[in-house]
Enzyme design. Structure first.
Site, PDB file in Angstrom:
ATOM      1  N   ASN A 204       0.832  -1.207   0.000  1.00 32.66           N
ATOM      2  CA  ASN A 204       0.000   0.000   0.000  1.00 32.66           C
ATOM      3  C   ASN A 204       0.867   1.259   0.000  1.00 32.66           C
ATOM      4  O   ASN A 204       0.396   2.343   0.338  1.00 32.66           O
ATOM      5  CB  ASN A 204      -0.901   0.009   1.234  1.00 32.66           C
ATOM      6  CG  ASN A 204      -1.730  -1.249   1.334  1.00 32.66           C
ATOM      7  OD1 ASN A 204      -2.371  -1.649   0.368  1.00 32.66           O
ATOM      8  ND2 ASN A 204      -1.717  -1.890   2.492  1.00 32.66           N
TER       9      ASN A 204
ATOM     10  N   HIS B 298     -13.461  -2.204   7.196  1.00 28.09           N
ATOM     11  CA  HIS B 298     -12.222  -2.832   7.677  1.00 28.09           C
ATOM     12  C   HIS B 298     -12.388  -3.371   9.106  1.00 28.09           C
ATOM     13  O   HIS B 298     -13.145  -2.820   9.900  1.00 28.09           O
ATOM     14  CB  HIS B 298     -11.129  -1.757   7.660  1.00 28.09           C
ATOM     15  CG  HIS B 298      -9.757  -2.263   7.945  1.00 28.09           C
ATOM     16  ND1 HIS B 298      -9.167  -2.163   9.183  1.00 28.09           N
ATOM     17  CD2 HIS B 298      -8.860  -2.882   7.143  1.00 28.09           C
ATOM     18  CE1 HIS B 298      -7.949  -2.679   9.120  1.00 28.09           C
ATOM     19  NE2 HIS B 298      -7.738  -3.120   7.898  1.00 28.09           N
TER      20      HIS B 298
ATOM     21  N   GLU C 127     -15.803   3.737   4.723  1.00 32.63           N
ATOM     22  CA  GLU C 127     -14.467   4.019   4.196  1.00 32.63           C
ATOM     23  C   GLU C 127     -14.601   4.788   2.899  1.00 32.63           C
ATOM     24  O   GLU C 127     -15.568   4.576   2.166  1.00 32.63           O
ATOM     25  CB  GLU C 127     -13.735   2.702   3.903  1.00 32.63           C
ATOM     26  CG  GLU C 127     -13.462   1.921   5.146  1.00 32.63           C
ATOM     27  CD  GLU C 127     -12.898   0.538   4.871  1.00 32.63           C
ATOM     28  OE1 GLU C 127     -12.288   0.325   3.812  1.00 32.63           O
ATOM     29  OE2 GLU C 127     -13.066  -0.317   5.736  1.00 32.63           O
TER      30      GLU C 127
ATOM     31  N   SER D 104     -10.833  -1.390   1.109  1.00 39.37           N
ATOM     32  CA  SER D 104      -9.462  -1.892   1.022  1.00 39.37           C
ATOM     33  C   SER D 104      -9.309  -3.149   0.175  1.00 39.37           C
ATOM     34  O   SER D 104      -8.246  -3.375  -0.385  1.00 39.37           O
ATOM     35  CB  SER D 104      -8.910  -2.143   2.421  1.00 39.37           C
ATOM     36  OG  SER D 104      -9.778  -2.975   3.154  1.00 39.37           O
TER      37      SER D 104
ATOM     38  N   ASP E 235     -13.187   6.524   7.136  1.00 36.50           N
ATOM     39  CA  ASP E 235     -11.814   6.012   7.171  1.00 36.50           C
ATOM     40  C   ASP E 235     -11.198   6.219   5.787  1.00 36.50           C
ATOM     41  O   ASP E 235     -11.588   5.587   4.816  1.00 36.50           O
ATOM     42  CB  ASP E 235     -11.854   4.527   7.561  1.00 36.50           C
ATOM     43  CG  ASP E 235     -10.471   3.903   7.651  1.00 36.50           C
ATOM     44  OD1 ASP E 235      -9.489   4.562   7.257  1.00 36.50           O
ATOM     45  OD2 ASP E 235     -10.379   2.746   8.095  1.00 36.50           O
TER      46      ASP E 235
ATOM     47  N   HIS F 299      -7.126   4.277   2.383  1.00 36.49           N
ATOM     48  CA  HIS F 299      -6.610   4.053   1.035  1.00 36.49           C
ATOM     49  C   HIS F 299      -6.874   5.228   0.097  1.00 36.49           C
ATOM     50  O   HIS F 299      -6.644   5.128  -1.112  1.00 36.49           O
ATOM     51  CB  HIS F 299      -7.187   2.771   0.434  1.00 36.49           C
ATOM     52  CG  HIS F 299      -6.751   1.563   1.186  1.00 36.49           C
ATOM     53  ND1 HIS F 299      -5.543   0.935   0.947  1.00 36.49           N
ATOM     54  CD2 HIS F 299      -7.327   0.897   2.216  1.00 36.49           C
ATOM     55  CE1 HIS F 299      -5.409  -0.082   1.780  1.00 36.49           C
ATOM     56  NE2 HIS F 299      -6.473  -0.129   2.565  1.00 36.49           N
TER      57      HIS F 299
ATOM     58  N   LYS G  66       0.242   3.860   4.897  1.00 32.88           N
ATOM     59  CA  LYS G  66       0.049   3.417   3.522  1.00 32.88           C
ATOM     60  C   LYS G  66       0.707   4.425   2.572  1.00 32.88           C
ATOM     61  O   LYS G  66       1.922   4.461   2.503  1.00 32.88           O
ATOM     62  CB  LYS G  66      -1.427   3.152   3.273  1.00 32.88           C
ATOM     63  CG  LYS G  66      -1.785   1.860   4.011  1.00 32.88           C
ATOM     64  CD  LYS G  66      -3.203   1.518   4.151  1.00 32.88           C
ATOM     65  CE  LYS G  66      -3.282   0.224   4.972  1.00 32.88           C
ATOM     66  NZ  LYS G  66      -4.560   0.036   5.613  1.00 32.88           N
TER      67      LYS G  66
HETATM   68  C1  LIG Z   1      -4.843  -0.610   6.866  1.00 34.86           C
HETATM   69  C2  LIG Z   1      -6.158  -0.110   7.297  1.00 34.86           C
HETATM   70  C3  LIG Z   1      -6.368   0.322   8.615  1.00 34.86           C
HETATM   71  C4  LIG Z   1      -5.342   0.133   9.690  1.00 34.86           C
HETATM   72  O1  LIG Z   1      -4.284   0.990   9.573  1.00 34.86           O
HETATM   73  P1  LIG Z   1      -2.850   0.577  10.162  1.00 34.86           P
HETATM   74  O2  LIG Z   1      -2.129   1.857  10.253  1.00 34.86           O
HETATM   75  O3  LIG Z   1      -2.263  -0.378   9.201  1.00 34.86           O
HETATM   76  O4  LIG Z   1      -3.110  -0.049  11.503  1.00 34.86           O
HETATM   77  C5  LIG Z   1      -7.585   0.883   8.920  1.00 34.86           C
HETATM   78  N1  LIG Z   1      -8.560   0.997   8.002  1.00 34.86           N
HETATM   79  C6  LIG Z   1      -8.397   0.562   6.739  1.00 34.86           C
HETATM   80  C7  LIG Z   1      -9.509   0.727   5.757  1.00 34.86           C
HETATM   81  C8  LIG Z   1      -7.204  -0.006   6.347  1.00 34.86           C
HETATM   82  O5  LIG Z   1      -7.051  -0.466   5.109  1.00 34.86           O
END
Ligand SMILES: *Cc1c(COP(=O)(O)O)cnc(C)c1O
Length: 393
Positions: free
Chosen positions: A45, A131, A177, A181, A206, A209, A240
Site C-alpha cells: 500500500n 475494515h 471508508e 481496502s 476512514d 486508502h 500506507k
Molecule cells: C490498513 C487499514 C487500517 C489500519 O491501519 P494501520 O495503520 O495499518 O493499523 C484501517 N482501516 C483501513 C480501511 C485499512 O485499510
C-alpha cells in the site's frame, strides 16, 4: 501446550485458509526480495513509494539523533515530543481541519475513537465491507450495531429511520471508508452526507486508502468532493501512501480534546516513536508540495495503465473509470486463488491471495495494488502474465 491450536490449524488447512509469514530481505518498494529471489511487488500500500524515500529516511534519522528512539511514556504523561506536535499541526493544516491527533496505528485509531464517540444504547450503522479495525472498534464500544449491505443507501436509510424512532435522544454514528481496502471502490460520500444530516447522525470516514491518492495534494475523498466540513470524524493511516506508520483523526478542536481525554488506545499506550512522527511529517510536507502532487498524478497514470491493460475478466469492476490504486480479481475458491498467486510468483510477481475472513467465504481474490514507482514495463509484464492465466481458467 503443544496442541493449543492444533485443531484450529488443521481446520484452517483443510479449507485452504491457513496463513503464513513471508520474510522480506529487502526494503519495501516496487521490487522486493523474498527467499533470495527478486519479485515485482504488486502487494503493498506504499502507493507513492515513500516508505523508503530519502526525505522520510532523513527526517527519521534526524529525529533519532535529536530525540532518541523510544518515546518513553504515553502522550499524556511525558511522551509528547516536538515531532508529535509538529505532525499534528501538519495534519490539521493539510486536511484543512481545526485539529488532529495521531495514534500508534490506524487500527489503534479506530479502536480508541469509536468507543470514545458512542456507547451502550447509542447506535452504529456500518457498511458490510468496513475494515476489521472499524468493526472491532464498533464492537468494543458496546453500541447497538446495524450493518448495511455494501454502499446500499436504501438499507442505510431504513437503519437510520429505525434508529431515530427507537433511540430518539441517542447518538447515531455512520461508519464507512472512502476507498474499500479489498475492492478498491469508493463510498457515495455526497449521498452519505445527505443522509447523515437528515437523521442528525455523525459520520466517521476512514480514508486509509484515499489519502495520498485522491483529492488535491492527496487530502482524500472528503476534500476531493468538497465535503470536509460535513465529515465529522476523518480517520486515516500514516502507514500506507504516507510511507510511515501510525494513524490519525482530523476534526474539530472539541473532537480532538474529547479523544485526548477518552480514547483509551491513545491514553494507555506509549507515544509513537518520535522518528516515525517526523517521517510522517516529511511525507505530509512532500504531499503538500508541487513535487508531491506530481508524484500523485504519476500514480494515476500507472493506475490508468493497469486499468487499460488488465484483462476484463480479471478486473471485476463495474465502472469504466479507475477509482483507486486497488484492483481485484475475484476467483471465488480459496485454493484456486492460492494457486494463481503461486503461479504468478513463479513468474516473478508478488500478488497476494486474499481469503476469508478478510473477505467473505467463497470470494477469494487476488488483490493487485499499483504504485507510482512501478515502471510501465513491469505493469505490462504483469498484465501479460495474468492474461495467459485467465485463458487457462
Ligand atoms: C490498513 C487499514 C487500517 C489500519 O491501519 P494501520 O495503520 O495499518 O493499523 C484501517 N482501516 C483501513 C480501511 C485499512 O485499510
Amino acid at each position: 501446550m503443544r496442541d493449543l491450536f492444533q485443531e484450529q490449524l488443521e481446520a484452517l488447512r483443510a479449507c485452504s485458509l491457513d496463513r503464513h509469514l513471508r520474510e522480506l530481505t529487502s526494503a519495501q518498494g516496487p521490487e522486493i526480495e523474498i527467499d533470495g529471489r527478486r519479485l515485482i511487488n504488486f502487494s503493498s500500500n506504499d502507493y507513492l513509494g515513500l516508505a523508503n524515500d530519502p526525505r522520510l529516511r532523513k527526517a527519521a534519522i534526524a529525529a533519532i539523533t535529536e530525540f532518541g528512539v523510544g518515546a518513553g511514556a504515553s502522550r499524556l504523561i511525558s511522551g509528547t515530543q516536538s515531532p508529535h506536535v509538529r505532525l499534528e499541526q501538519a495534519l490539521a493544516k493539510w486536511k484543512g481541519t481545526e485539529a488532529a491527533l495521531c495514534f500508534s496505528s490506524g487500527y489503534a485509531t479506530a479502536l480508541g475513537t469509536i468507543p470514545a464517540l458512542v456507547t451502550k444504547d447509542d447506535v452504529i450503522v456500518l457498511d458490510k465491507l468496513c475494515h476489521a479495525s472499524l468493526i472491532d472498534g464498533a464492537k468494543l464500544s458496546g453500541a447497538i450495531l446495524r450493518v448495511f449491505p455494501h454502499n446500499h443507501l436504501g438499507k442505510l436509510q431504513s437503519h437510520l429511520e429505525w434508529a431515530r424512532r427507537q433511540h430518539l435522544s441517542k447518538r447515531i454514528l455512520i461508519l464507512t471508508e472512502s476507498v474499500f481496502s479489498m475492492d478498491g471502490d469508493r463510498a457515495p460520500l455526497r449521498e452519505l452526507v445527505e443522509l447523515k444530516k437528515r437523521f442528525g447522525a455523525l459520520l466517521m470516514l476512514d480514508e486509509a486508502h484515499a489519502v495520498g491518492v485522491i483529492g488535491p495534494n492527496g487530502r482524500g475523498l472528503a476534500a476531493a468532493e468538497n465535503l470536509n466540513e460535513d465529515v465529522d470524524v476523518q480517520m486515516g493511516t500514516l502507514s500506507k501512501a504516507l510511507g510511515a506508520s501510525g494513524g490519525y483523526i482530523c476534526g474539530s478542536h472539541d473532537l480532538i480534546e474529547g479523544l485526548i481525554n477518552c480514547a483509551r488506545s491513545f491514553i494507555y499506550s506509549t507515544a509513537p516513536p518520535p522518528a516515525i512522527a517526523a517521517a510522517a511529517s516529511a511525507a505530509i510536507d512532500f504531499l503538500s508540495s508541487s513535487e508531491g502532487e506530481a508524484r500523485r498524478l504519476l500514480l494515476w497514470k500507472k493506475i490508468e495503465l493497469l486499468r487499460r491493460l488488465l484483462p476484463a475478466n480479471a478486473m471485476n469492476t463495474k465502472s469504466s473509470a479507475a477509482t483507486s490504486a486497488i484492483f481485484r480479481w475475484i476467483v471465488g475458491d480459496e485454493q484456486a486463488a492460492l494457486n494463481l498467486a503461486s503461479a504468478l510468483q513463479s513468474e516473478g510477481f508478488l500478488v497476494p491471495a486474499i481469503r476469508y475472513p478478510t473477505v467473505a467465504k467463497g470470494s477469494a481474490r487476488l488483490r493487485i495494488t499499483v504504485t507510482a514507482s512501478h515502471d510501465e514495463d513491469r505493469i505490462r509484464a504483469l498484465c501479460d502474465a495474468i492474461r495467459k492465466m485467465t485463458k487457462h481458467e
